[in-house]
Design an enzyme around this catalytic site. Structure first.
Site, PDB file in Angstrom:
ATOM      1  N   ALA A 197      83.319  73.812  48.310  1.00  0.00           N
ATOM      2  CA  ALA A 197      83.521  75.231  48.035  1.00  0.00           C
ATOM      3  C   ALA A 197      83.262  76.092  49.259  1.00  0.00           C
ATOM      4  O   ALA A 197      83.921  77.119  49.465  1.00  0.00           O
ATOM      5  CB  ALA A 197      82.618  75.674  46.880  1.00  0.00           C
ATOM      6  N   GLU A 198      82.306  75.689  50.082  1.00  0.00           N
ATOM      7  CA  GLU A 198      81.896  76.508  51.216  1.00  0.00           C
ATOM      8  C   GLU A 198      82.835  76.382  52.414  1.00  0.00           C
ATOM      9  O   GLU A 198      83.210  77.380  53.023  1.00  0.00           O
ATOM     10  CB  GLU A 198      80.473  76.122  51.651  1.00  0.00           C
TER      11      GLU A 198
END
Length: 220
Positions: free
Chosen positions: A112-113
């Site tokens: 996600a990052e």
């Protein structure tokens, strides 16, 4: 079903990864055993929180919410076949085990990052695989330049996530919200996910990745 996996588990503006100092002494425990230490939050002034580790053991608010052994059987999260071949596998497994986290959760945050890009740098200055802010790196003894190295970045990000889970008593959604918006933002908003559009989108995004990567008990 989310594979719930941790053995253990302060506000600034709504900017992502606005992490501020958090001090917690972690209780000693055998590897893979739930760290049920209680943590007391002491309000010193409206904008400053200090976390003190309690010496006595006690139950988490919801022990079932986040634990190493899922309810369907003794699945070893560190031998999860869904993670085989993932980038930085050895570093993630070793660091997750050290901090009693499910490596699938670590990979969910990385996905996600940064989408596995160790060179990623956000507009707000978050660095690397786990998009660690320089202030957070300094909290754990890492200089700005070191955060570009995957080992150091994973080490800081995993430790911070583990401490957030301890702070929020195993509540994974609040820990993820704290990772994105800062733990003070979660506390300031009544220990709920802050009403920031980015954070409200971030938490379910990580959880979707986690659902896909978490270990499963395969029926024989």
């Amino acid at each position: 079903m989310l594979g719930a996996v941790l053995a253990c588990a302060t506000l600034i503006a709504p900017a992502a990864h606005a992490q501020t100092p958090l001090r917690a002494e972690r209780a000693q425990r055998p590897a893979g055993v739930l760290d049920a230490s209680r943590y007391k939050l002491v309000l010193k002034q409206p904008s400053a929180y200090k976390l003190n580790a309690a010496r006595d053991a006690g139950a988490m608010r919801d022990r079932a919410a986040y634990r190493l052994r899922p309810p369907w059987g003794p699945v070893d999260p560190y031998a999860n076949p869904r993670l085989a071949g993932k980038p930085y596998h050895a570093q993630v497994i070793e660091t997750a085990r050290k901090h009693a986290l499910d490596p699938a959760l670590v990979y969910a945050v990385i996905a996600a990052e940064s989408n596995y890009d160790p060179k990623a740098v956000s507009a707000k200055g978050a660095i690397g695989l786990m998009q660690v802010m320089p202030d957070t790196g300094r909290r754990y003894g890492r200089r700005h330049a070191e955060l570009h190295a995957p080992d150091a970045n994973i080490g800081v990000g995993v430790r911070y996530l583990a401490e957030l889970l301890a702070l929020f008593e195993g509540d994974l959604e609040l820990a993820l919200a704290g990772y994105n918006a800062g733990e003070h933002a979660v506390i300031r908003h009544g220990r709920k996910v802050p009403p920031f559009a980015e954070t409200r989108a971030y938490v379910p995004r990580v959880l979707r990745h986690y659902e896909r990567l978490a270990p499963r008990h395969e029926a024989g």
